[in-house]
Design a protein around this motif. Structure first.
Motif, PDB file in Angstrom:
ATOM      1  N   ALA A 124      75.252  54.972  37.135  1.00  0.00           N
ATOM      2  CA  ALA A 124      75.937  56.146  37.693  1.00  0.00           C
ATOM      3  C   ALA A 124      76.877  56.760  36.643  1.00  0.00           C
ATOM      4  O   ALA A 124      77.031  57.975  36.569  1.00  0.00           O
ATOM      5  CB  ALA A 124      76.724  55.771  38.941  1.00  0.00           C
ATOM      6  N   THR A 125      77.460  55.925  35.804  1.00  0.00           N
ATOM      7  CA  THR A 125      78.364  56.392  34.748  1.00  0.00           C
ATOM      8  C   THR A 125      77.605  56.730  33.468  1.00  0.00           C
ATOM      9  O   THR A 125      77.937  57.689  32.781  1.00  0.00           O
ATOM     10  CB  THR A 125      79.427  55.312  34.439  1.00  0.00           C
ATOM     11  OG1 THR A 125      80.106  54.992  35.654  1.00  0.00           O
ATOM     12  CG2 THR A 125      80.429  55.798  33.406  1.00  0.00           C
ATOM     13  N   TYR A 126      76.593  55.921  33.140  1.00  0.00           N
ATOM     14  CA  TYR A 126      75.793  56.091  31.920  1.00  0.00           C
ATOM     15  C   TYR A 126      74.327  56.275  32.315  1.00  0.00           C
ATOM     16  O   TYR A 126      73.544  55.331  32.279  1.00  0.00           O
ATOM     17  CB  TYR A 126      75.941  54.878  31.005  1.00  0.00           C
ATOM     18  CG  TYR A 126      77.380  54.488  30.743  1.00  0.00           C
ATOM     19  CD1 TYR A 126      78.180  55.260  29.904  1.00  0.00           C
ATOM     20  CD2 TYR A 126      77.929  53.350  31.331  1.00  0.00           C
ATOM     21  CE1 TYR A 126      79.496  54.911  29.668  1.00  0.00           C
ATOM     22  CE2 TYR A 126      79.250  52.997  31.096  1.00  0.00           C
ATOM     23  CZ  TYR A 126      80.027  53.775  30.260  1.00  0.00           C
ATOM     24  OH  TYR A 126      81.330  53.432  30.030  1.00  0.00           O
ATOM     25  N   LYS A 175      57.539  67.978  10.612  1.00  0.00           N
ATOM     26  CA  LYS A 175      57.994  68.535   9.317  1.00  0.00           C
ATOM     27  C   LYS A 175      59.191  67.766   8.772  1.00  0.00           C
ATOM     28  O   LYS A 175      59.282  67.505   7.583  1.00  0.00           O
ATOM     29  CB  LYS A 175      58.343  70.004   9.455  1.00  0.00           C
ATOM     30  CG  LYS A 175      57.129  70.896   9.571  1.00  0.00           C
ATOM     31  CD  LYS A 175      57.508  72.328   9.289  1.00  0.00           C
ATOM     32  CE  LYS A 175      56.343  73.226   9.529  1.00  0.00           C
ATOM     33  NZ  LYS A 175      55.584  73.549   8.361  1.00  0.00           N
ATOM     34  N   THR A 176      60.132  67.421   9.643  1.00  0.00           N
ATOM     35  CA  THR A 176      61.371  66.781   9.185  1.00  0.00           C
ATOM     36  C   THR A 176      61.369  65.267   9.377  1.00  0.00           C
ATOM     37  O   THR A 176      62.173  64.573   8.763  1.00  0.00           O
ATOM     38  CB  THR A 176      62.589  67.350   9.944  1.00  0.00           C
ATOM     39  OG1 THR A 176      62.464  67.005  11.330  1.00  0.00           O
ATOM     40  CG2 THR A 176      62.697  68.847   9.773  1.00  0.00           C
ATOM     41  N   GLY A 177      60.513  64.758  10.269  1.00  0.00           N
ATOM     42  CA  GLY A 177      60.516  63.334  10.585  1.00  0.00           C
ATOM     43  C   GLY A 177      61.549  62.962  11.629  1.00  0.00           C
ATOM     44  O   GLY A 177      61.698  61.787  11.967  1.00  0.00           O
ATOM     45  N   ASN A 178      62.261  63.936  12.173  1.00  0.00           N
ATOM     46  CA  ASN A 178      63.233  63.640  13.227  1.00  0.00           C
ATOM     47  C   ASN A 178      62.502  63.202  14.489  1.00  0.00           C
ATOM     48  O   ASN A 178      61.446  63.749  14.832  1.00  0.00           O
ATOM     49  CB  ASN A 178      64.101  64.862  13.526  1.00  0.00           C
ATOM     50  CG  ASN A 178      65.065  65.155  12.409  1.00  0.00           C
ATOM     51  OD1 ASN A 178      65.669  64.260  11.838  1.00  0.00           O
ATOM     52  ND2 ASN A 178      65.215  66.424  12.071  1.00  0.00           N
ATOM     53  N   ILE A 179      63.068  62.214  15.159  1.00  0.00           N
ATOM     54  CA  ILE A 179      62.445  61.659  16.355  1.00  0.00           C
ATOM     55  C   ILE A 179      63.532  61.315  17.365  1.00  0.00           C
ATOM     56  O   ILE A 179      64.644  60.911  16.978  1.00  0.00           O
ATOM     57  CB  ILE A 179      61.577  60.422  16.002  1.00  0.00           C
ATOM     58  CG1 ILE A 179      60.741  59.961  17.195  1.00  0.00           C
ATOM     59  CG2 ILE A 179      62.410  59.302  15.413  1.00  0.00           C
ATOM     60  CD1 ILE A 179      59.656  58.953  16.828  1.00  0.00           C
ATOM     61  N   ILE A 180      63.215  61.493  18.633  1.00  0.00           N
ATOM     62  CA  ILE A 180      64.177  61.173  19.686  1.00  0.00           C
ATOM     63  C   ILE A 180      63.431  60.565  20.870  1.00  0.00           C
ATOM     64  O   ILE A 180      62.323  60.986  21.196  1.00  0.00           O
ATOM     65  CB  ILE A 180      64.979  62.431  20.110  1.00  0.00           C
ATOM     66  CG1 ILE A 180      66.052  62.090  21.141  1.00  0.00           C
ATOM     67  CG2 ILE A 180      64.071  63.520  20.608  1.00  0.00           C
ATOM     68  CD1 ILE A 180      66.999  63.246  21.442  1.00  0.00           C
ATOM     69  N   PHE A 181      64.027  59.554  21.467  1.00  0.00           N
ATOM     70  CA  PHE A 181      63.570  58.965  22.728  1.00  0.00           C
ATOM     71  C   PHE A 181      64.733  59.039  23.698  1.00  0.00           C
ATOM     72  O   PHE A 181      65.861  58.711  23.335  1.00  0.00           O
ATOM     73  CB  PHE A 181      63.193  57.487  22.559  1.00  0.00           C
ATOM     74  CG  PHE A 181      61.828  57.245  22.005  1.00  0.00           C
ATOM     75  CD1 PHE A 181      60.754  57.005  22.858  1.00  0.00           C
ATOM     76  CD2 PHE A 181      61.608  57.243  20.639  1.00  0.00           C
ATOM     77  CE1 PHE A 181      59.496  56.778  22.349  1.00  0.00           C
ATOM     78  CE2 PHE A 181      60.343  57.010  20.122  1.00  0.00           C
ATOM     79  CZ  PHE A 181      59.285  56.772  20.980  1.00  0.00           C
ATOM     80  N   LYS A 182      64.460  59.445  24.931  1.00  0.00           N
ATOM     81  CA  LYS A 182      65.508  59.490  25.953  1.00  0.00           C
ATOM     82  C   LYS A 182      64.921  59.001  27.262  1.00  0.00           C
ATOM     83  O   LYS A 182      63.846  59.436  27.675  1.00  0.00           O
ATOM     84  CB  LYS A 182      66.046  60.915  26.100  1.00  0.00           C
ATOM     85  CG  LYS A 182      67.288  60.985  26.964  1.00  0.00           C
ATOM     86  CD  LYS A 182      67.980  62.318  26.807  1.00  0.00           C
ATOM     87  CE  LYS A 182      69.346  62.268  27.475  1.00  0.00           C
ATOM     88  NZ  LYS A 182      70.176  63.379  27.087  1.00  0.00           N
ATOM     89  N   VAL A 183      65.647  58.095  27.929  1.00  0.00           N
ATOM     90  CA  VAL A 183      65.157  57.506  29.176  1.00  0.00           C
ATOM     91  C   VAL A 183      66.286  57.460  30.200  1.00  0.00           C
ATOM     92  O   VAL A 183      67.436  57.186  29.853  1.00  0.00           O
ATOM     93  CB  VAL A 183      64.574  56.091  28.928  1.00  0.00           C
ATOM     94  CG1 VAL A 183      65.630  55.111  28.434  1.00  0.00           C
ATOM     95  CG2 VAL A 183      63.881  55.556  30.163  1.00  0.00           C
ATOM     96  N   MET A 184      65.941  57.768  31.440  1.00  0.00           N
ATOM     97  CA  MET A 184      66.903  57.609  32.538  1.00  0.00           C
ATOM     98  C   MET A 184      66.982  56.119  32.864  1.00  0.00           C
ATOM     99  O   MET A 184      65.950  55.476  33.094  1.00  0.00           O
ATOM    100  CB  MET A 184      66.447  58.380  33.779  1.00  0.00           C
ATOM    101  CG  MET A 184      66.615  59.872  33.665  1.00  0.00           C
ATOM    102  SD  MET A 184      66.139  60.737  35.187  1.00  0.00           S
ATOM    103  CE  MET A 184      67.245  59.975  36.365  1.00  0.00           C
ATOM    104  N   ASN A 185      68.178  55.567  32.894  1.00  0.00           N
ATOM    105  CA  ASN A 185      68.330  54.132  33.149  1.00  0.00           C
ATOM    106  C   ASN A 185      67.809  53.726  34.528  1.00  0.00           C
ATOM    107  O   ASN A 185      67.306  52.630  34.703  1.00  0.00           O
ATOM    108  CB  ASN A 185      69.786  53.718  32.966  1.00  0.00           C
ATOM    109  CG  ASN A 185      70.201  53.808  31.515  1.00  0.00           C
ATOM    110  OD1 ASN A 185      69.407  53.619  30.604  1.00  0.00           O
ATOM    111  ND2 ASN A 185      71.460  54.139  31.285  1.00  0.00           N
TER     112      ASN A 185
END
Length: 182
Positions: free
Chosen positions: A87-89, A55-65
């Motif tokens: 470990a920090t990020y 509906k809004t076009g909002n998108i997110i990607f998240k990955v564990m390094n």
């Protein structure tokens, strides 16, 4: 992993009243490629999470390094300990919005602009790219490529291996979205 899903859903809280507009990808792919005369380096994760609000076009990607895999085990170790400081990020993330209009109810292929913020190594930068969307029988596939400069994200490369790692890296993301199930 449930924590990541929860974070993705919370990120979209208040953005849409209907759950049907939220689409999830639990096995999105994020990869990066660095090419120099000396060596090509590629890391790939197939355990990223992504959410798309149609509906809004909002998108997110998240990955564990730490989920990135490499051909050489030593590259993975150096990536996590020396460059990404996992470990920090522990996560890298893109939060953005599809700028061009898309009718998510119609099958077709669309190339649209997406812009937002990319957070890598604790540094957040505004970025823009093209997003290729394929909609077929209610299934939505998305692919995009971001070109980033590692120095912009304060990733330090020791002088001894400076020639092995490119100044700019290609980051690729792809996801196949399914409707959110309650």
């Amino acid at each position: 992993m449930k924590t990541i899903y929860f974070i993705l859903l919370i990120s979209f809280a208040g953005l849409s009243a209907k759950a049907q507009s939220i689409l999830l990808s639990k096995n999105a792919t994020v990869s990066f490629f660095s090419s120099t005369v000396v060596e090509d380096i590629e890391g790939k994760s197939s355990t990223a999470n992504s959410a798309l609000d149609s509906k809004t076009g909002n998108i997110i990607f998240k990955v564990m390094n730490t989920s990135f895999q490499f051909k050489k085990k030593l590259m993975q170790e150096h990536f996590n300990e020396n460059y990404m400081e996992s470990a920090t990020y522990p996560f890298s993330e893109f939060k953005g919005k599809i700028i061009d209009p898309v009718d998510f109810s119609k099958d077709g292929s669309y190339t649209v602009s997406v812009e937002g913020t990319l957070n890598i190594h604790g540094v957040t930068k505004i970025c823009q790219s093209k997003l290729n969307l394929v909609i077929e029988k209610g299934i939505i596939s998305a692919k995009s490529v971001f070109r980033i400069k590692i120095a912009d994200y304060k990733i330090k490369v020791p002088s001894i291996v400076f020639k092995n790692i490119a100044e700019s890296v290609e980051v690729r993301v792809s996801a196949v979205y399914q409707p959110k199930t309650i």
